[in-house]
Design an enzyme around this catalytic site. Structure first.
Site, PDB file in Angstrom:
ATOM      1  N   TYR A  22      37.613  33.233  49.767  1.00  0.00           N
ATOM      2  CA  TYR A  22      38.099  32.454  48.622  1.00  0.00           C
ATOM      3  C   TYR A  22      38.644  33.372  47.536  1.00  0.00           C
ATOM      4  CZ  TYR A  22      37.988  28.895  44.903  1.00  0.00           C
ATOM      5  OH  TYR A  22      38.314  28.031  43.894  1.00  0.00           O
ATOM      6  N   LYS A  58      42.495  33.759  45.942  1.00  0.00           N
ATOM      7  CA  LYS A  58      42.757  33.534  44.522  1.00  0.00           C
ATOM      8  C   LYS A  58      43.242  34.798  43.822  1.00  0.00           C
ATOM      9  CE  LYS A  58      41.649  29.126  44.344  1.00  0.00           C
ATOM     10  NZ  LYS A  58      42.655  28.091  44.020  1.00  0.00           N
TER      11      LYS A  58
END
Length: 297
Positions: free
Chosen positions: A165, A169
């Site tokens: 994740y 990002k």
């Protein structure tokens, strides 16, 4: 200072200039996307709200004359182009793009399969690139626009159990920081939004959160414990997504919108700590770091 908004303007009975922006928001069938769309509609803007299933968008947002619900898989470049064309056909322009759609492949790096890692990047990184690539020609022709990408606290601060994740990002943030230089000459602004823990569906298992496919004995106990912690946080997050939606409507109307908006007291504290740590690390080895030039004879 507020700016005169892009798009057609009219004057209200009170004599106030009312401008209508056209917003294009991904991931609008649930979670934060619903609140963003509602905030834009409440402010009098037109909204192109997208998700994989347009029927679910309509169900979440209801009927509204200024709403266009579209089906869009952001990992499909052709679908992104078709959605951009539909938006222009309906409203004539696109003033604000919000790259909001995303998901969360949680886990320790070695337990996240290669396929999961690639899927994470396809949705959270390449997905926004697909949509933005489809919308930017519209904004360049207008010589105006605003690209807003929702990243995360994990986009600027690495965290445990967030290897995939955070990677997606961080990549999104690096792309956005560079994109500003590409598009600024054409009157297009960019803003990175870094939310902390907001009460959305990000932690709903099977909806936005996906646990690791692999299992390694060294990580087994930690994985079980960490998943339990993440599950317990669902529904307990302190951030109000409706307030974030209202904040983004305000930001989109600024004469000079910020390049980065840190959303939530938890992230403010975290970013401040990260900034101090970076400065400390620079200072710790300043002399050696600054002595890398070639010694000229």
């Amino acid at each position: 200072m507020m700016r005169r908004l892009n798009g057609p303007a009219s004057v209200s009975e009170e004599g106030i200039i009312v401008s209508n922006q056209v917003w294009f928001i991904t991931g609008s069938a649930r979670g934060m996307g619903v609140d963003l769309a509602n905030a834009a509609l409440a402010a009098g803007h037109s909204v192109v709200a997208t998700a994989r299933d347009a029927a679910k968008v309509a169900e979440a947002l209801g009927e509204h004359p200024n709403l266009l619900a579209l089906s869009l898989d952001i990992t499909d470049p052709a679908a992104s182009t078709a959605a951009a064309e539909a938006a222009v056909q309906r409203f004539g322009r696109v003033d604000v793009l919000v790259n909001n759609a995303g998901n969360f492949y949680a886990g320790y790096f070695e337990e996240i399969s290669d396929q999961q890692m690639r899927k994470q990047m396809e949705t959270n990184f390449f997905g926004p690139l697909n949509v933005t690539r489809a919308i930017l020609p519209v904004m360049r022709e207008q010589r105006s626009g605003h690209v807003i990408s929702i990243t995360s606290a994990a986009g600027i601060i690495g965290q445990e159990f967030c290897a995939a994740y955070a990677a997606s990002k961080f990549a999104l943030e690096g792309w956005m920081e560079s994109l500003q230089y590409d598009v600024a000459p054409y009157g297009i602004d960019t803003t990175i939004v870094e939310p902390g823990f907001f009460r959305t569906e990000l932690l709903v298992e099977g909806a936005s959160s996906i646990w690791p496919e692999l299992s390694i004995e060294d990580y087994a106990d930690r994985t079980i414990e960490t998943i339990a912690v993440w599950k317990s946080m669902n529904g307990q997050q302190g951030g109000d997504p409706a307030k974030l939606g209202a904040a983004l409507v305000t930001i989109a109307a600024l004469e000079k919108p910020p390049l980065r908006f840190v959303a939530g007291a938890d992230v403010v504290a975290g970013v401040e700590q990260k900034a101090r740590l970076l400065l400390e690390q620079v200072e710790a080895h300043r002399e050696m770091s600054s002595s890398m030039a070639i010694d000229e004879a």
